[in-house]
Design a protein around this motif. Structure first.
Motif, PDB file in Angstrom:
ATOM      1  N   GLN A   4       0.836  -1.192   0.000  1.00 55.01           N
ATOM      2  CA  GLN A   4       0.000   0.000   0.000  1.00 55.01           C
ATOM      3  C   GLN A   4       0.876   1.249   0.000  1.00 55.01           C
ATOM      4  OE1 GLN A   4      -2.844  -0.294  -0.949  1.00 55.01           O
ATOM      5  NE2 GLN A   4      -4.346  -0.976   0.546  1.00 55.01           N
ATOM      6  N   PRO A   5       0.441   2.301  -0.689  1.00 48.93           N
ATOM      7  CA  PRO A   5       1.285   3.485  -0.848  1.00 48.93           C
ATOM      8  C   PRO A   5       1.192   4.455   0.320  1.00 48.93           C
ATOM      9  CG  PRO A   5      -0.749   3.776  -2.056  1.00 48.93           C
ATOM     10  CD  PRO A   5      -0.804   2.386  -1.459  1.00 48.93           C
ATOM     11  N   PHE A   6       2.189   5.319   0.393  1.00 52.06           N
ATOM     12  CA  PHE A   6       2.103   6.509   1.235  1.00 52.06           C
ATOM     13  C   PHE A   6       2.668   7.677   0.444  1.00 52.06           C
ATOM     14  CE2 PHE A   6       6.476   5.256   2.294  1.00 52.06           C
ATOM     15  CZ  PHE A   6       7.136   6.480   2.269  1.00 52.06           C
ATOM     16  N   THR A   7       2.251   8.871   0.799  1.00 58.34           N
ATOM     17  CA  THR A   7       2.714  10.089   0.144  1.00 58.34           C
ATOM     18  C   THR A   7       2.988  11.145   1.191  1.00 58.34           C
ATOM     19  OG1 THR A   7       1.272   9.608  -1.740  1.00 58.34           O
ATOM     20  CG2 THR A   7       2.179  11.823  -1.614  1.00 58.34           C
ATOM     21  N   VAL A   8       4.114  11.812   1.068  1.00 58.81           N
ATOM     22  CA  VAL A   8       4.446  12.985   1.871  1.00 58.81           C
ATOM     23  C   VAL A   8       4.760  14.092   0.875  1.00 58.81           C
ATOM     24  CG1 VAL A   8       6.021  13.983   3.560  1.00 58.81           C
ATOM     25  CG2 VAL A   8       5.339  11.576   3.757  1.00 58.81           C
ATOM     26  N   ALA A   9       3.917  15.119   0.818  1.00 55.85           N
ATOM     27  CA  ALA A   9       4.021  16.095  -0.267  1.00 55.85           C
ATOM     28  C   ALA A   9       3.997  17.519   0.257  1.00 55.85           C
ATOM     29  CB  ALA A   9       2.880  15.891  -1.268  1.00 55.85           C
ATOM     30  N   GLY A  10       4.682  18.372  -0.467  1.00 55.83           N
ATOM     31  CA  GLY A  10       4.708  19.800  -0.198  1.00 55.83           C
ATOM     32  C   GLY A  10       5.117  20.539  -1.455  1.00 55.83           C
ATOM     33  N   PRO A  11       5.168  21.868  -1.407  1.00 56.17           N
ATOM     34  CA  PRO A  11       5.418  22.649  -2.625  1.00 56.17           C
ATOM     35  C   PRO A  11       6.768  22.410  -3.284  1.00 56.17           C
ATOM     36  CG  PRO A  11       4.475  24.034  -0.918  1.00 56.17           C
ATOM     37  CD  PRO A  11       4.828  22.733  -0.263  1.00 56.17           C
ATOM     38  N   GLU A  12       7.787  22.042  -2.492  1.00 56.37           N
ATOM     39  CA  GLU A  12       9.125  21.883  -3.057  1.00 56.37           C
ATOM     40  C   GLU A  12       9.648  20.460  -3.073  1.00 56.37           C
ATOM     41  OE1 GLU A  12       8.517  26.037  -2.143  1.00 56.37           O
ATOM     42  OE2 GLU A  12       8.512  24.351  -0.752  1.00 56.37           O
ATOM     43  N   GLY A  13       9.055  19.574  -2.305  1.00 57.82           N
ATOM     44  CA  GLY A  13       9.578  18.218  -2.237  1.00 57.82           C
ATOM     45  C   GLY A  13       8.497  17.191  -1.993  1.00 57.82           C
ATOM     46  N   VAL A  14       8.703  15.984  -2.510  1.00 53.60           N
ATOM     47  CA  VAL A  14       7.722  14.904  -2.395  1.00 53.60           C
ATOM     48  C   VAL A  14       8.452  13.594  -2.122  1.00 53.60           C
ATOM     49  CG1 VAL A  14       5.952  13.576  -3.600  1.00 53.60           C
ATOM     50  CG2 VAL A  14       6.100  16.035  -3.955  1.00 53.60           C
ATOM     51  N   ILE A  15       7.884  12.796  -1.232  1.00 54.77           N
ATOM     52  CA  ILE A  15       8.339  11.427  -1.004  1.00 54.77           C
ATOM     53  C   ILE A  15       7.146  10.515  -1.260  1.00 54.77           C
ATOM     54  CG2 ILE A  15       9.233   9.772   0.681  1.00 54.77           C
ATOM     55  CD1 ILE A  15      10.448  12.195   2.145  1.00 54.77           C
ATOM     56  N   VAL A  16       7.310   9.568  -2.165  1.00 58.00           N
ATOM     57  CA  VAL A  16       6.255   8.594  -2.441  1.00 58.00           C
ATOM     58  C   VAL A  16       6.855   7.204  -2.328  1.00 58.00           C
ATOM     59  CG1 VAL A  16       4.640   9.960  -3.803  1.00 58.00           C
ATOM     60  CG2 VAL A  16       6.662   9.029  -4.904  1.00 58.00           C
ATOM     61  N   GLY A  17       6.129   6.302  -1.707  1.00 62.53           N
ATOM     62  CA  GLY A  17       6.655   4.969  -1.521  1.00 62.53           C
ATOM     63  C   GLY A  17       5.598   4.007  -1.054  1.00 62.53           C
ATOM     64  N   GLU A  18       6.052   2.905  -0.459  1.00 67.15           N
ATOM     65  CA  GLU A  18       5.158   1.893   0.079  1.00 67.15           C
ATOM     66  C   GLU A  18       5.318   1.832   1.592  1.00 67.15           C
ATOM     67  OE1 GLU A  18       5.926  -1.770  -1.943  1.00 67.15           O
ATOM     68  OE2 GLU A  18       4.930  -1.103  -3.781  1.00 67.15           O
ATOM     69  N   GLN A  19       4.275   1.320   2.234  1.00 70.63           N
ATOM     70  CA  GLN A  19       4.261   1.357   3.690  1.00 70.63           C
ATOM     71  C   GLN A  19       5.354   0.498   4.323  1.00 70.63           C
ATOM     72  OE1 GLN A  19       0.318   0.655   5.281  1.00 70.63           O
ATOM     73  NE2 GLN A  19      -0.619   2.135   3.880  1.00 70.63           N
ATOM     74  N   GLN A  20       5.988  -0.383   3.560  1.00 72.40           N
ATOM     75  CA  GLN A  20       7.156  -1.086   4.088  1.00 72.40           C
ATOM     76  C   GLN A  20       8.337  -0.148   4.260  1.00 72.40           C
ATOM     77  OE1 GLN A  20       5.294  -2.013   1.385  1.00 72.40           O
ATOM     78  NE2 GLN A  20       5.774  -4.113   0.813  1.00 72.40           N
ATOM     79  N   GLY A  21       8.222   1.094   3.764  1.00 72.35           N
ATOM     80  CA  GLY A  21       9.223   2.114   3.995  1.00 72.35           C
ATOM     81  C   GLY A  21      10.093   2.477   2.829  1.00 72.35           C
ATOM     82  N   SER A  22      10.161   1.673   1.787  1.00 71.02           N
ATOM     83  CA  SER A  22      10.952   2.039   0.618  1.00 71.02           C
ATOM     84  C   SER A  22      10.284   3.223  -0.080  1.00 71.02           C
ATOM     85  CB  SER A  22      11.085   0.857  -0.339  1.00 71.02           C
ATOM     86  OG  SER A  22       9.814   0.455  -0.814  1.00 71.02           O
ATOM     87  N   PHE A  23      11.102   4.082  -0.694  1.00 71.22           N
ATOM     88  CA  PHE A  23      10.520   5.294  -1.272  1.00 71.22           C
ATOM     89  C   PHE A  23      11.407   5.857  -2.373  1.00 71.22           C
ATOM     90  CE2 PHE A  23      13.036   6.764   2.379  1.00 71.22           C
ATOM     91  CZ  PHE A  23      13.828   7.761   1.810  1.00 71.22           C
ATOM     92  N   GLU A  24      10.835   6.812  -3.103  1.00 70.74           N
ATOM     93  CA  GLU A  24      11.578   7.674  -4.014  1.00 70.74           C
ATOM     94  C   GLU A  24      11.419   9.111  -3.533  1.00 70.74           C
ATOM     95  OE1 GLU A  24       8.722   8.654  -7.746  1.00 70.74           O
ATOM     96  OE2 GLU A  24       9.109   6.506  -7.455  1.00 70.74           O
ATOM     97  N   ALA A  25      12.426   9.945  -3.806  1.00 65.33           N
ATOM     98  CA  ALA A  25      12.415  11.313  -3.299  1.00 65.33           C
ATOM     99  C   ALA A  25      12.601  12.302  -4.443  1.00 65.33           C
ATOM    100  CB  ALA A  25      13.521  11.492  -2.265  1.00 65.33           C
ATOM    101  N   TRP A  26      11.788  13.365  -4.401  1.00 69.62           N
ATOM    102  CA  TRP A  26      11.812  14.402  -5.429  1.00 69.62           C
ATOM    103  C   TRP A  26      12.174  15.746  -4.808  1.00 69.62           C
ATOM    104  CZ3 TRP A  26      10.094  13.919 -10.682  1.00 69.62           C
ATOM    105  CH2 TRP A  26       9.666  12.633 -11.043  1.00 69.62           C
ATOM    106  N   VAL A  27      13.147  16.410  -5.381  1.00 67.50           N
ATOM    107  CA  VAL A  27      13.367  17.834  -5.168  1.00 67.50           C
ATOM    108  C   VAL A  27      12.752  18.485  -6.405  1.00 67.50           C
ATOM    109  CG1 VAL A  27      15.051  19.674  -4.826  1.00 67.50           C
ATOM    110  CG2 VAL A  27      15.493  17.390  -3.915  1.00 67.50           C
ATOM    111  N   LEU A  28      11.509  18.866  -6.290  1.00 70.14           N
ATOM    112  CA  LEU A  28      10.713  19.213  -7.467  1.00 70.14           C
ATOM    113  C   LEU A  28      11.402  20.267  -8.338  1.00 70.14           C
ATOM    114  CD1 LEU A  28       7.186  19.267  -5.788  1.00 70.14           C
ATOM    115  CD2 LEU A  28       8.096  17.531  -7.358  1.00 70.14           C
ATOM    116  N   PRO A  29      11.416  20.014  -9.666  1.00 73.13           N
ATOM    117  CA  PRO A  29      10.773  18.904 -10.370  1.00 73.13           C
ATOM    118  C   PRO A  29      11.736  17.750 -10.701  1.00 73.13           C
ATOM    119  CG  PRO A  29      11.414  20.568 -11.942  1.00 73.13           C
ATOM    120  CD  PRO A  29      11.902  21.050 -10.603  1.00 73.13           C
ATOM    121  N   VAL A  30      12.688  17.479  -9.837  1.00 78.88           N
ATOM    122  CA  VAL A  30      13.715  16.479 -10.118  1.00 78.88           C
ATOM    123  C   VAL A  30      13.527  15.253  -9.226  1.00 78.88           C
ATOM    124  CG1 VAL A  30      16.197  16.001 -10.122  1.00 78.88           C
ATOM    125  CG2 VAL A  30      15.353  18.248 -10.846  1.00 78.88           C
ATOM    126  N   LYS A  31      13.479  14.091  -9.830  1.00 78.69           N
ATOM    127  CA  LYS A  31      13.513  12.829  -9.100  1.00 78.69           C
ATOM    128  C   LYS A  31      14.974  12.544  -8.764  1.00 78.69           C
ATOM    129  CE  LYS A  31      12.204   7.936  -9.699  1.00 78.69           C
ATOM    130  NZ  LYS A  31      11.648   6.966 -10.683  1.00 78.69           N
TER     131      LYS A  31
END
Length: 817
Positions: A43-70
């Motif tokens: 299952q997913p989770f999202t932590v989002a804001g105007p400048e940065g985003v973390i999206v991943g799965e509830q097991q804790g693995s994630f990808e990180a964005w310094v918007l608009p860069v992955k």
């Protein structure tokens, strides 16, 4: 003993590096909303804001964005505890997830070590991750990740970055180099060493990047190890020295950054609208929807816009629908206007007007990297036709809620340009805006006769055209332009008449989906429900022959236990796993709820809006997903899990449907048409914004009446329009709500129709054979003797058994007194 590791995604390169070093741990806010759940694998989770985003799965693995860069992806953690020979895959040990407005925490639990991964995304800074380590012995943590350095779709990728380890004493940091000197990123963990770095002489091979950090629970107690990230997008900011300086500039401010971030959420909760009802879960769902919408702001240069939603991008550079959409934000602004964030609504309208085409058409889609491209060469910018009339209705909604007529006057040229575009594109000359300049709702339709793969004109777009013209009439009155007002009113009336003539199918009693130069597509859809979207002065909500449609939308043919299908299950077109021909969208469920409440079908409206509200905790905790299967309770695999307008469709049907609020900030009035559940004795809408004034709206049942009153909070006096004592039926019924277990088919009771007549209440309900429908009867007049035909009544408990052939069956139940 605990130590802390913190990951910081710096927004951009700045000045003032003082050296990278650990910092002291800092306290975090413990009050306010919180959702605690066991981790659900996949299952997913999202932590989002105007400048940065973390999206991943509830097991804790994630990808990180310094918007608009992955910047990185596939982030995982492994632990090796001293004297414990087995390496510990912490992601496999994920146990709990706690979600708060200001942060999300995932807890990994093992007999030798516990790690808490806390994430937030702060305005002006970016996304942050912290790891709190509690170990019985010294532990070596290995953080593995893939360096990405990829700009968001559709910007061309510069290829896989090459990683360089820059040594600084006993530690150092990674620089991710692209093939171009003006684009690079950096990642640092003070105190950590690098992992595998294949030398140039070795044959080409791929290894994840690693930070290896040793934590002694005694010597390192109370330390915070910040994992700092920076991106440079010019030659000056992409140099190694500049990236290092940027990370150092952030290094010592982490406590202050979080404190300001948490304070913003605290202030938001104290300023924006909330609800207080006997249903505590619903109260929280409403507040989560407000929070979720605000988290989808994204900064684009000096502007701020709302993106459609985020989801993990996998191996691509498309994080869900993490860019700007006209219609997504415009539907959402009804919720934003409703809960009183007029600054956000105004900035979003300005964002869209800045991209309005010279001929008046309002944008459909704009990537976060569109400014770096020839965006006009792509087919997306003005692909859809519906954003233009929707812009007109939303502008009126903003002005009515905020009282900001000056904003309307300042942008009258944009309004007139949009209306000119809408009224001048009519391929078949029937007087209705059509799809000749873009899609209506669907991008394609199987039975379409046009070469574009879409119908010429849709009932949805025709209804938006009618409401857009009505909105122009009302805005013209606010601007004292009587000639324009009369012309717009006349056009709205004409469109409505033509629509009834072209789309109503007398044989079925329903409205067709589309028509291509007189050939009507009779597919039974939810799209005509948008006829009730707008209400108030100047609007004529509804359809002339709506009875059959309203009954069907409330039936199991459309209504699943998790929301409304867009195509009826019994229709030949139905495909429950297609995008447009049978799936469930919370957006459509919101439309249906508004139609049901505003047409007098409050029980069906309750079932619709509660399906949306209940989705708040079903997948991406605290947010509502984009779409689900029409057959089983399961989101699509590619459903954007933190979706903008899905959360909006919790707020708007509650405030304007269930609570029946109609705000006029210009006149400083509130009209209330309450449709509260029968088992609620009282309820409140707190901090309703009426122009510059704020009031609480209080609902109290007393005998056969609902007492409605306004309690001033701030600003000039606000007047209640309509009766303060609303007469109630002598007998009402209420029902529960809740989602089924994942993978279930629809099986809950459906209220297809409710009719009061004299001293009786007639309910037409549907239920699966072998089940029992359960309701609660409320008597608003004491001493009544209530008799039931078609069910059983034990005190206030009404039971309706269903028996017969397998599947859903219909039953009429009548209460008499």
């Amino acid at each position: 003993m605990r130590a802390f590791v913190l990951m910081m995604l710096a927004l951009s390169v700045g000045a003032g590096a003082q050296g990278l070093r650990p910092v002291a741990a800092f306290p975090m806010r413990e009050d306010g909303l919180v959702l605690r759940r066991h981790v659900s694998a996949g299952q997913p989770f999202t932590v989002a804001g105007p400048e940065g985003v973390i999206v991943g799965e509830q097991q804790g693995s994630f990808e990180a964005w310094v918007l608009p860069v992955k910047l990185l992806s596939h982030f995982t953690i492994e632990a090796q505890v001293e004297g414990y020979a087995v390496p510990i895959d912490l992601n496999q040990a994920a146990r709990e997830i706690d979600v708060r407005p200001d942060r999300t925490t995932i807890t990994y639990s093992h007999i030798a070590v516990t790690v808490r991964q806390t994430m937030f995304s702060a305005d002006g800074v970016g996304a942050v991750v912290m790891f709190a380590v509690d170990s019985v012995r010294p532990v070596d943590l290995t953080f593995r990740f893939t360096g990405e350095l990829r700009e968001m779709w559709p910007k061309l990728s510069s290829g896989v970055p090459s990683a360089e380890w820059v040594e600084r004493g006993a530690s150092g940091f990674y620089v991710l180099h692209s093939d171009y000197p003006e684009f690079a990123g950096a990642v640092a963990l003070p105190g950590a060493k690098s992992g595998i770095m294949a030398p140039f002489q070795e044959r080409p091979q791929v290894h994840p990047l690693e930070f290896r950090l040793h934590v002694d629970p005694k010597a390192d107690a109370g330390k915070v190890y910040p994992l700092l990230m920076a991106v440079g997008r010019t030659k000056e900011t992409a140099s190694t020295a500049a990236l290092e300086k940027a990370m150092g500039d952030v290094d010592g401010r982490l406590g202050a950054i979080y404190s300001g971030h948490a304070e913003r959420y605290k202030a938001q909760a104290a300023e924006l609208t909330s609800i207080r009802t006997p249903d505590e879960g619903l109260n929280d769902d409403f507040s989560w929807a407000v929070t979720s919408i605000g988290q989808l702001r994204a900064r684009l240069g000096g502007e701020m816009g709302l993106v459609a939603g985020y989801y993990a991008s996998g191996d691509s550079a498309r994080p869900g629908f993490g860019w700007f959409f006209g219609r997504d934000s415009l539907y959402t602004l009804y919720a934003v206007n409703g809960y009183g964030d007029f600054g956000l609504a105004r900035s979003e309208l300005e964002f869209l007007m800045a991209r309005q085409r010279a001929d008046g058409k309002v944008m459909h889609e704009y990537s976060q990297t569109a400014g770096d491209l020839d965006w006009k060469a792509f087919p997306y910018w003005y692909a859809a036709a519906d954003a233009t009339p929707l812009f007109l209705t939303t502008m009126l909604d903003y002005v009515r809620a905020s009282g900001d007529v000056a904003f309307l006057a300042a942008h009258k040229d944009k309004v007139m340009s949009a209306w000119a575009f809408e009224t001048s594109h009519d391929a078949d000359h029937d007087g209705i805006y059509d799809n000749s300049e873009g899609t209506g709702w669907v991008e394609s339709w199987p039975t379409s006769s046009t070469h574009e793969g879409m119908p010429k004109q849709e009932v949805y777009l025709a209804l938006m055209d009618q409401q857009g013209s009505a909105a122009v009439g009302q805005m013209a009155r606010l601007l004292k332009d009587d000639t324009l007002a009369q012309a717009a009113d006349a056009r709205a009336a004409k469109v409505r008449a033509v629509l009834e003539k072209e789309y109503y199918v007398s044989k079925s009693g329903e409205y067709g989906f589309s028509q291509d130069f007189g050939k009507i597509d009779k597919t039974s859809t939810v799209f005509p429900s948008v006829a009730w979207w707008n209400d108030g002065a100047g609007y004529t909500p509804g359809l002339e022959h709506a009875g059959v449609s309203l009954r069907r939308w409330a039936s199991h043919d459309f209504a699943t236990d998790w929301g409304a299908r867009d195509v009826a299950e019994s229709d030949a077109m139905y495909d429950p796993i297609s995008y447009h021909q049978g799936s469930v969208w919370p957006l459509f469920t919101g439309w249906a709820a508004m139609a049901q409440y505003r047409s007098g079908h409050a029980l069906a409206g309750f079932q619709s809006v509660m399906a949306n509200a209940d989705l708040t905790t079903a997948q991406d905790i605290g947010a509502v997903t984009e779409l689900l299967s029409g057959a089983f309770f399961e989101p699509f695999g590619r459903s954007t899990s933190h979706q903008l307008w899905s959360s909006a469709m919790v707020v708007t049907p509650l405030l304007r449907g269930m609570f029946g609020l109609e705000v006029d900030g210009v006149a400083r009035t509130v009209k209330v048409t309450p449709r509260l559940p029968a088992d609620w004795d009282s309820a409140e809408v707190r901090r309703l914004h009426v122009g510059a004034s704020v009031v609480d709206v209080l609902y109290r049942r007393e005998g056969g009446f609902m007492n409605v009153s306004l309690s001033p909070v701030s600003g000039e006096a606000v007047r209640l329009v309509g009766p303060a004592k609303v007469a109630l039926p002598a007998v009402e019924v209420s029902m529960g709500h809740g989602l089924p277990t994942p993978g279930s088919r629809t099986g809950q009771v459906k209220v297809v129709d409710e009719t009061w007549s004299g001293r009786s209440l007639r309910l037409e309900v549907e239920g699966v054979s072998g089940t029992v429908g359960r309701f609660t009867v409320r008597q608003n007049v004491s001493g009544l003797k209530v008799a039931v035909e078609g069910g059983g009544l034990d005190g206030s408990a009404l039971t309706i058994p269903f028996s017969g052939a397998a599947g859903y069956m219909s039953k009429v139940v009548t209460l008499r007194w």
